[in-house]
Design an enzyme around this catalytic site. Structure first.
Site, short mmCIF file in Angstrom:
data_model
loop_
_atom_site.label_atom_id
_atom_site.label_comp_id
_atom_site.label_asym_id
_atom_site.label_seq_id
_atom_site.Cartn_x
_atom_site.Cartn_y
_atom_site.Cartn_z
N GLY A 1 3.57 -6.86 9.79
CA GLY A 1 4.84 -6.14 9.89
C GLY A 1 4.57 -4.75 9.37
N THR B 1 -5.90 -14.96 5.88
CA THR B 1 -5.51 -15.08 7.28
C THR B 1 -6.76 -15.52 8.06
OG1 THR B 1 -4.29 -14.03 9.08
CG2 THR B 1 -5.91 -12.63 7.91
N VAL C 1 4.69 9.39 -1.24
CA VAL C 1 5.73 9.40 -2.28
C VAL C 1 7.09 8.92 -1.75
CG1 VAL C 1 4.63 11.14 -3.73
CG2 VAL C 1 6.12 11.88 -1.85
N GLY D 1 -2.39 -6.82 1.98
CA GLY D 1 -1.48 -6.44 3.06
C GLY D 1 -0.30 -5.62 2.54
N LYS E 1 0.28 0.68 5.85
CA LYS E 1 -0.59 1.07 6.98
C LYS E 1 0.22 1.71 8.11
CE LYS E 1 -2.01 -3.23 7.14
NZ LYS E 1 -1.41 -3.76 5.91
N GLY E 2 1.36 1.07 8.44
CA GLY E 2 2.18 1.56 9.55
C GLY E 2 2.62 2.99 9.32
#
Ligand code: GDP
Ligand code: IMO
Ligand code: MG
Length: 422
Positions: free
Chosen positions: A40, A237, A411, A12, A16-17
């Protein structure tokens, strides 16, 4: 038209966001397929940082449809806070966000059960985010859960009370002191708030978008090493975080999946309990945590840090059928003289490049190769050719070992701090 998937290959928090936000202009629909507010997902642009828990990371693009799929679990209290905050930022959530009627609801008593279960486990606790994820998925598979669509039924309150009665008995069994009555008003306020949103049969809607040629990106939460089947069980999870989870969590057929973007950090982190073969419990680990600001976006807990782990990444790539890799946080490693790469594990049966059943330190020790580090500040670089030679060597080494191209190098946390290779 194919449905693309973006998911985490580690434990995790791979970024990703940020990357979903960067890719969103290429898509008409962004859909979350599993997990819940244990996630989050951070995004940064125009000098502001935003953290999303339940809502897909395409929400800041006004023409994109964002869907919370059936595989997601929703806490109406957190959902209200999250959407209220977005409305304040000028985001039209009532227009751009749709919720699957089949997504399950996290009740306040699920959160209490999560806390009770963790307390009962003592030292062997999972290190759950305590958002009620495990108990909610247990009720889903136990066929007791309450779904978003159920709030439209006249007997919703009775269904709620019936399930809570069971939870109270379980809490009694745990001998867990609680304050459920104090938590309920916010829950029912959240339910009323939820009614303002468009509730959909998301499997029909997503397949129709796909058929009509509109591009869909499925956004994963958590990471493959936290997957309920393939992660470092029981320190995982409660959902399938791998690409197959996009099929069940959105109702799309395996053959409709196109690109699978697998995202990983240039190093590795983990938050919560469980084995982590390349963990650095020394000054180098501290240094990565400090420079990488490795503190949980949901719980604020310090993240455990270590070197990149290729047996683990190979395993994740295999499980997901990754077609393109994305490497984030390369900038955090600037200034380290040498970078270590775990290429295989030493086990009692000899060295292996595969991930064994148990990755506890009693059974596996990482075998490292070292490459020379780089010292340049990468955060202003926007072109792959500008990157230091030693970082390019790192990328080439990883691509050769993982047999998948690294298509994007990130970066910095900002939307703009992204190098997409031509
Ligand atoms: P997610 O859960 O996968 O969306 O990741 P999180 O948002 O929990 O954690 C990633 C953190 O790293 C966030 O604070 C991001 O703003 C930040 N981040 C993402 N990409 C980069 C990067 O390339 N460099 C740096 N320094 N930070 C990044
Ligand atoms: P994103 O989407 C990192 C971890 C918890 C704990 C275990 C079980 O931001 O990458 P749970 O609350 O699901 O019962 O916790 O999983 N965990 C995460 N770690 N990022 C996440 O999400 C996580 N979601 C859960 O720390 O070890
Ligand atoms: Mg995160």
């Amino acid at each position: 038209m194919a449905i693309d998937v973006l998911l985490g290959l580690q434990w995790g928090d791979e970024g990703k966001g940020k990357i979903v936000d960067v890719l969103t202009p290429h898509y008409q629909v962004i859909a979350r397929f599993q997990g819940g507010p244990n996630a989050g997902h951070s995004l940064e642009f125009n000098g502001s940082k935003h953290v999303l828990h339940t809502i897909p990371s395409g929400i800041f693009h006004p023409t994109t449809i964002n869907i919370v799929g059936n595989g997601v679990v929703i806490d109406p209290v957190i959902f209200k806070k999250e959407t209220d905050a977005l409305v304040e930022k000028g985001v039209n959530v009532y227009e751009n966000l749709q919720i699957s009627k089949k997504a399950h609801l996290i009740l306040p008593s699920h959160r209490l059960l999560d806390a009770a279960s963790e307390a009962a486990k003592g030292l062997s606790k999972i290190g759950s985010t305590l958002k009620g994820i495990g108990p909610t998925y247990m009720d889903k598979t136990g066929r007791n859960g309450i779904r978003v669509g159920d709030i439209l039924r006249p007997d919703f309150k009775e269904r709620y009370e019936f399930l809570v009665k069971k939870h109270l008995e379980m809490l009694g069994h745990y001998n867990f002191e609680h304050n459920l009555e104090d938590l309920e008003p916010a829950f029912f306020e959240g339910i009323e708030h939820l009614r303002k949103f468009t509730m959909i049969d998301s499997e029909h809607v997503i397949n129709a978008h796909n058929k009509a040629g509109r591009k869909v990106l499925a956004e994963g939460a958590q990471g493959s090493l936290l997957d309920i089947d393939f992660g470092s069980y029981p320190f995982v999870t409660s959902s399938n975080t791998i690409a197959a989870g996009a099929c069940t969590g959105l109702g799309v057929a395996p053959a409709s999946i196109g690109e699978v973007y697998g995202i990983f950090k240039a190093y590795c982190t983990r938050v919560g309990s469980g084995p982590f073969p390349t963990e650095l419990e020394d000054e180098t680990g501290e240094e990565i945590r400090r420079i990488g600001r490795e503190f949980g976006a949901t719980t604020g807990r310090p993240r455990r840090c270590g070197w990149v782990d290729l047996p683990a990444l190979r395993y994740s790539i295999m499980l997901n059928g990754v077609t393109k890799l994305i490497m984030t946080k390369a900038d955090v490693l600037s200034g380290f003289d040498t970078i270590r790469i775990c290429t295989e594990y030493q086990t009692t049966d000899g060295p292996t490049k595969d991930l064994p059943f148990d990755i506890h330190p009693d059974f596996v020790q990482p075998i490292y190769q070292e490459i020379a580090g780089w010292s340049e500040d990468l955060t202003g670089m926007r072109n792959f050719d500008q990157l230091p030679e030693n970082l390019k060597n790192y990328v080439t080494f990883l691509e050769a070992e993982l047999e998948v191209p690294i298509a994007i190098v990130s970066v910095g946390p900002d939307r703009d701090q992204t190098i997409v290779r031509g």
